[in-house]
Write a protein that holds these residues in place. Structure first.
Motif, PDB file in Angstrom:
ATOM      1  N   HIS B  64       0.880  -1.165   0.000  1.00  9.87           N
ATOM      2  CA  HIS B  64       0.000   0.000   0.000  1.00  9.87           C
ATOM      3  C   HIS B  64       0.919   1.217   0.000  1.00  9.87           C
ATOM      4  CE1 HIS B  64      -2.958   2.544   2.633  1.00  9.87           C
ATOM      5  NE2 HIS B  64      -3.346   2.611   1.376  1.00  9.87           N
ATOM      6  N   GLY B  65       1.024   1.881  -1.134  1.00 11.60           N
ATOM      7  CA  GLY B  65       2.073   2.884  -1.294  1.00 11.60           C
ATOM      8  C   GLY B  65       1.653   4.300  -0.982  1.00 11.60           C
ATOM      9  N   ILE B  66       1.772   5.175  -1.965  1.00 13.27           N
ATOM     10  CA  ILE B  66       1.362   6.566  -1.781  1.00 13.27           C
ATOM     11  C   ILE B  66       0.392   6.960  -2.893  1.00 13.27           C
ATOM     12  CG2 ILE B  66       3.161   7.548  -0.306  1.00 13.27           C
ATOM     13  CD1 ILE B  66       4.825   8.142  -2.720  1.00 13.27           C
ATOM     14  N   HIS B  67      -0.275   8.064  -2.678  1.00  8.81           N
ATOM     15  CA  HIS B  67      -1.360   8.475  -3.561  1.00  8.81           C
ATOM     16  C   HIS B  67      -0.870   8.666  -5.004  1.00  8.81           C
ATOM     17  CE1 HIS B  67      -5.204   9.921  -4.686  1.00  8.81           C
ATOM     18  NE2 HIS B  67      -5.027  11.212  -4.491  1.00  8.81           N
ATOM     19  N   ARG B  69       0.734   6.569  -6.922  1.00  8.68           N
ATOM     20  CA  ARG B  69       2.003   5.958  -7.365  1.00  8.68           C
ATOM     21  C   ARG B  69       1.973   4.440  -7.335  1.00  8.68           C
ATOM     22  NH1 ARG B  69       2.508  10.990  -9.048  1.00  8.68           N
ATOM     23  NH2 ARG B  69       2.426  12.415  -7.287  1.00  8.68           N
ATOM     24  N   PRO B  72       4.099   2.959 -10.636  1.00 11.41           N
ATOM     25  CA  PRO B  72       5.565   2.815 -10.647  1.00 11.41           C
ATOM     26  C   PRO B  72       6.059   1.793  -9.623  1.00 11.41           C
ATOM     27  CG  PRO B  72       4.948   5.128 -10.248  1.00 11.41           C
ATOM     28  CD  PRO B  72       3.691   4.361 -10.494  1.00 11.41           C
ATOM     29  N   ILE B  73       5.436   1.719  -8.462  1.00 13.56           N
ATOM     30  CA  ILE B  73       5.876   0.719  -7.476  1.00 13.56           C
ATOM     31  C   ILE B  73       5.638  -0.682  -8.038  1.00 13.56           C
ATOM     32  CG2 ILE B  73       5.491  -0.234  -5.154  1.00 13.56           C
ATOM     33  CD1 ILE B  73       4.545   2.614  -4.324  1.00 13.56           C
ATOM     34  N   HIS B 102       1.595   8.415 -14.734  1.00 16.05           N
ATOM     35  CA  HIS B 102       2.075   7.038 -14.563  1.00 16.05           C
ATOM     36  C   HIS B 102       1.171   6.057 -15.307  1.00 16.05           C
ATOM     37  CE1 HIS B 102       4.648   8.828 -11.655  1.00 16.05           C
ATOM     38  NE2 HIS B 102       3.711   9.003 -10.743  1.00 16.05           N
TER      39      HIS B 102
END
Ligand SMILES: Cc1ncc(C[n+]2csc(CCOP(=O)(O)OP(=O)(O)O)c2C)c(N)n1
Ligand code: SF4
Lengths: 574, 287
Positions: B64-67, B69, B72-73, B102
């Motif tokens: 669970h990354g960032i808004h 993104r 790319p992760i 992205h």
């Protein structure tokens, strides 16, 4: 005969000045000389004056020298701009298509040479550079076959015809009959034939170091003065099964690097100030998810687009304090090209060991100045992946119980990579428990904050400052980072003052133990840096106090310190 | 035999009762079980939003990354280990506001992974702000006089960017949703799946009822050819984007296929040791 010589090659940007300079440097380095090339360019691609100053000597060259022995001018502007720097017995060699009547400088140092003329006969722009190389080589007393050899090596991939044409041009210029070539005044002296050495820029050394460190993926977005890192890796990585990808922006670069690293592969990205600003949120993600990642910041003048092609060291605050919230990161600050190589390997090992973002803080002068380097030591290439779970290690645990963020004594918990059986877990940028699942409870928050923020503390005991002592009794230490180190070293030598100086190679965490020792033992520490706000000095004061002992020398006009400036400044303190 | 429970980590979702995101979570779990994806090779990556919580309910490796993104992760994870089954997911704000770029570039890179947009035409997590996919005139907290911008057209945008697999689904149409996710995962390339997923709390216009009345099901048109780019564009124009099913599919190599060939080893399996001779060769290039 000369032991040292400083030469400036100038011409119109885009016409091969840098290529000529680098070629000369490679030839000299093959013969065992040390060289240092300082490029001065503008943001324009073609047109506009560009120069490369090459300092040559039998000893290590770490910066550009102030006075010029020889100017090779391929355009008039070079003479107008730089004749003031010519030493009293200096020479200006110029392309004879420039009319000497227009050149208002004392006649006897002006030597016209048919550089373009004969180049035209042979009809290739590179020929012009070869011609110039012939003249310069002859003037410095190099053997013709040594020059031919370097041309063969440079052009052998381009086919026999190109090689032949260049050799012909070289021969003609080398054998050109001019009075100046018969004096030995500008001959270089080298006592014994030394081993051949490499010519490298800091950026290439970072790329090379990353490759050796096992980095197999670099997502990056082009920016001056950092692009050479991705360019180098883009060339070499596919041969080792890896990849460079030019992504859509720096946000993609950092988050993709985080993804790759989470996926189990060493990854890095390289950028400069504007890119660092864009990456901050992603770097914080690496911080809270404890994902190792390496970021090279090749600083230029800021803020905003600032001075995109000029030197500055003003990103330190941004990466030391940067991003919202609090997390550990490590900042390494190489001061030579060799450091760039070793520190990059170290950066990957530290990133894996402490599971946090690691910066390699370089600067434009260090990143982009080609120079002769000492042999790099293969035995120092060590890959240490830190606490990781290996393939079958978890086969006996119950799925879903792997504690990716286990609270351990040293604050570092083993990582498992996707694909590893029973190692599955959740990762989130939200505060989480040992399993990685979101949890906001105060007690958990406190534990996790302490885990993440204390884990790099052991590094505070590191001896990360390289100190050069002369034991002359003067109790002042000049402390710097990045490319200024080279200029200080030279200035210390030239000033005749025998001062103590040092380069700090890790700024975060600050090597508190060693610094405290130094602050206790010196009367004064003068921090020398290229920014306005005395960033390094402020950080040291903030962390350690000693306000009355810490002083600053700063420069923030887009250029690095010259040796003369430093000699003068050092004189004020020592 | 895998079951959908195998792909659930048993954490209870925090979504509002009735939220469309539940059906998407379920559809992913069913699709994964139908394909018998090895759980240890299953990686899900999400952005931030109500939608972003989805990875926190899935078994396997979840990030669970960032808004904005997630892509790319997720691409990074796929590049590191191409043997993983990678699913990225996020809201319409995640994929078409903050992360639009992205989305387009992930489509161009065409890695073999699946991207699911949980499209409720509003920002749920921030409690009801307009989204780039909100219809003009939609009243939200940030558009008290109605949304003044024209909505972005996700389907046409994806096709224009060169999508090699584009499908649309609806939370209220489970079977089709499962089917397009299965086929999206099977597709050898980047699959983008835009799912209409009602936000029952903040979007009082685009409700289950509204979607049921407005979405045209492509599966009901037996003459439709999903390999025809022109037809796909036409379908999206005709229905104003409100259609479900596989809209377009073609085969094209990915970034990695082009760089290293199909048979290359995953990066995770590479031997990192470079011999002394190789090292000398590399160094000699600088001489
Ligand atoms: C950089 C950043 N800006 C803003 C936010 C606040 N934020 C969280 S979720 C979100 C939008 C959510 O909408 P959407 O992506 O459509 O997902 P939904 O909640 O509707 O599922 C915003 C603006 C944030 N987390 N990060
Ligand atoms: S606010 Fe809307 S999107 Fe968020 S959980 Fe509730 S219904 Fe779903």
């Amino acid at each position: 005969m000369k032991k040292n010589l400083t030469l400036l090659i100038g011409g119109i940007q885009g016409e091969g000045v840098v290529s000529l300079g680098t070629n000369l440097m490679k030839t000299l380095s093959n013969l065992g000389y040390y060289t240092y090339g300082n490029r001065n360019f503008s943001s324009r691609i073609k047109g506009g004056n560009t120069t490369m100053t090459i300092s040559i000597g039998v000893e290590k060259q770490l910066c550009s020298k102030d006075g010029l022995d020889i100017i090779l001018a391929l355009d008039k502007e070079t003479i107008d701009l730089f004749n003031c720097k010519l030493k009293p017995n200096g020479l200006i060699l110029f392309d004879s298509i420039l009319s000497s009547k227009d050149l208002n400088y004392k006649e006897d140092s002006l030597i016209p040479l048919p550089i373009t003329e004969i180049a035209k006969d042979l009809s290739a722009p590179i020929i012009k550079n070869t011609r110039a190389l012939g003249f310069l080589g002859r003037l410095m007393g190099l053997e013709q076959n040594e020059l031919s050899q370097s041309l063969k090596e440079k052009y052998h991939t381009k086919g026999d015809e190109i090689v032949e044409k260049n050799l012909k041009a070289l021969k003609e210029s080398y054998n050109y009959d001019g009075d100046i070539f018969n004096k030995e005044e500008y001959f270089l002296s080298i006592s014994e034939k030394k081993s051949s050495k490499a010519v490298m820029m800091g950026n290439e050394a970072i790329g090379f170091g990353a490759l050796m460190a096992g980095c197999r993926f670099i997502p990056s977005y082009p920016i001056t003065p950092a692009s050479e890192v991705m360019e180098y890796m883009g060339k070499v990585l596919p041969r080792y099964g890896g990849a460079m990808v030019q992504v859509e922006d720096e946000i993609a670069a950092i988050t993709m690097a985080v993804g790759v690293s989470y996926g189990g592969v060493r990854s890095m990205t390289a950028t400069s100030g504007p890119g660092i600003s864009l990456m901050m949120e992603g770097i914080g993600l690496a911080g809270i998810t404890e994902t190792p990642v390496v970021i090279a910041d090749i600083q230029r003048g800021g803020p905003s687009t600032g001075l995109p092609t000029k030197h500055e060291q003003s990103d330190l605050f941004a990466i030391y304090y940067g991003g919202h919230g609090e997390y550990s990161n490590i900042i390494l600050s190489p001061s030579t090209v060799e450091d760039c190589f070793y520190d990059t390997i170290r950066a990957f090992n530290l990133a894996d060991k402490y599971q946090c973002p690691v910066f390699i803080l370089s600067d434009l002068s260090l990143g982009l100045s080609p120079q002769t380097i000492d042999d790099l030591d293969y035995n120092q290439v060590v890959i240490d992946r830190g606490k990781i779970v290996i393939k079958d290690e978890l086969s006996n645990i119950e799925r879903g119980t792997f504690k990716r963020y286990e609270l351990t004594k040293d604050g570092v918990s083993p990582r498992s990579f996707p694909g590893i059986i029973n190692g599955g877990h959740h990762v989130t940028g939200i505060e989480h428990n040992e399993l990685g699942l979101p949890l906001e409870k105060p007690e958990n928050r406190k534990n996790m904050m302490e885990k993440r923020l204390n884990k790099t503390a052991p590094l505070e005991n590191d001896e990360s400052i390289d100190i050069y002592r002369t034991n002359n009794g003067n109790n002042t230490l000049f402390l710097t980072f990045g490319s200024i180190f080279g200029a200080i070293k030279e200035a210390a030598y030239l000033s005749g003052k025998k001062i103590d100086f040092g380069a700090i190679r890790m700024i975060r965490p600050l090597p508190k133990k060693q610094l405290t020792f130094l602050l206790e033992n010196y009367d004064k520490i003068v921090v020398v840096e290229n920014n306005y706000r005395k960033q390094l000095a402020s950080i040291i004061k903030e962390e350690l106090g000693y306000h009355s002992k810490i002083h600053s020398i700063t420069k923030y006009d887009g250029t690095n310190f010259t040796i003369n400036e430093l000699v003068e400044k050092i004189g004020e303190w020592a | 035999m895998a079951t959908m429970q195998d792909y659930s980590n048993k954490v209870t979702p925090t979504w509002c009762p009735g939220c469309g995101h539940f059906s998407i979570l379920r559809a992913i779990q069913v699709a994964a079980s139908k394909l018998e994806i090895p759980i240890d090779k299953f990686a899900s990556i999400t952005g931030i939003g109500c939608s972003g919580r989805l990875s926190g309910y899935l078994n396997g490796y979840s990030f669970h990354g960032i808004h904005g993104r997630s892509l790319p992760i997720a691409q990074g994870i796929k590049m590191a280990n191409k043997e993983l089954v990678v699913i990225a997911a996020g809201g319409d704000g995640d994929g078409f506001a903050i992360g639009t770029s992205h989305t387009l570039h992930a489509i161009r890179r065409n890695l073999n992974m699946t991207y699911i947009v949980l499209n409720n035409q509003i920002y749920g997590l921030t409690k009801g702000h307009t989204s780039p996919l909100s219809d003009t005139g939609l009243e939200t907290k940030s558009t008290p006089f109605g949304s003044m911008d024209n909505p972005l057209k996700p389907g046409i945008t994806a096709l224009a960017a060169g999508a090699t697999y584009l499908a649309q689904g609806f939370s209220g149409l489970q079977d089709q949703l499962i089917d397009i996710i299965v086929k999206g995962i099977e597709h050898d390339g980047f699959s983008i799946i835009n799912v209409f997923s009602p936000c029952v709390t903040f979007n009082k216009v685009n409700t289950y009822q509204w979607y049921r009345e407005n979405i045209k099901n492509i599966d009901e048109d037996s003459t439709y050819d999903s390999s025809n780019y022109q037809a796909a564009m036409n379908k999206l124009i005709e229905t104003d984007g409100l259609c479900s099913g596989i809209i377009y599919q073609k085969n094209e190599p990915s970034f990695l296929d082009r760089l290293q060939g199909k048979d290359a080893k995953p990066l995770t399996d590479l031997n990192l040791k470079i011999s002394k001779d190789e090292f000398e060769n590399l160094l000699n290039k600088f001489k």
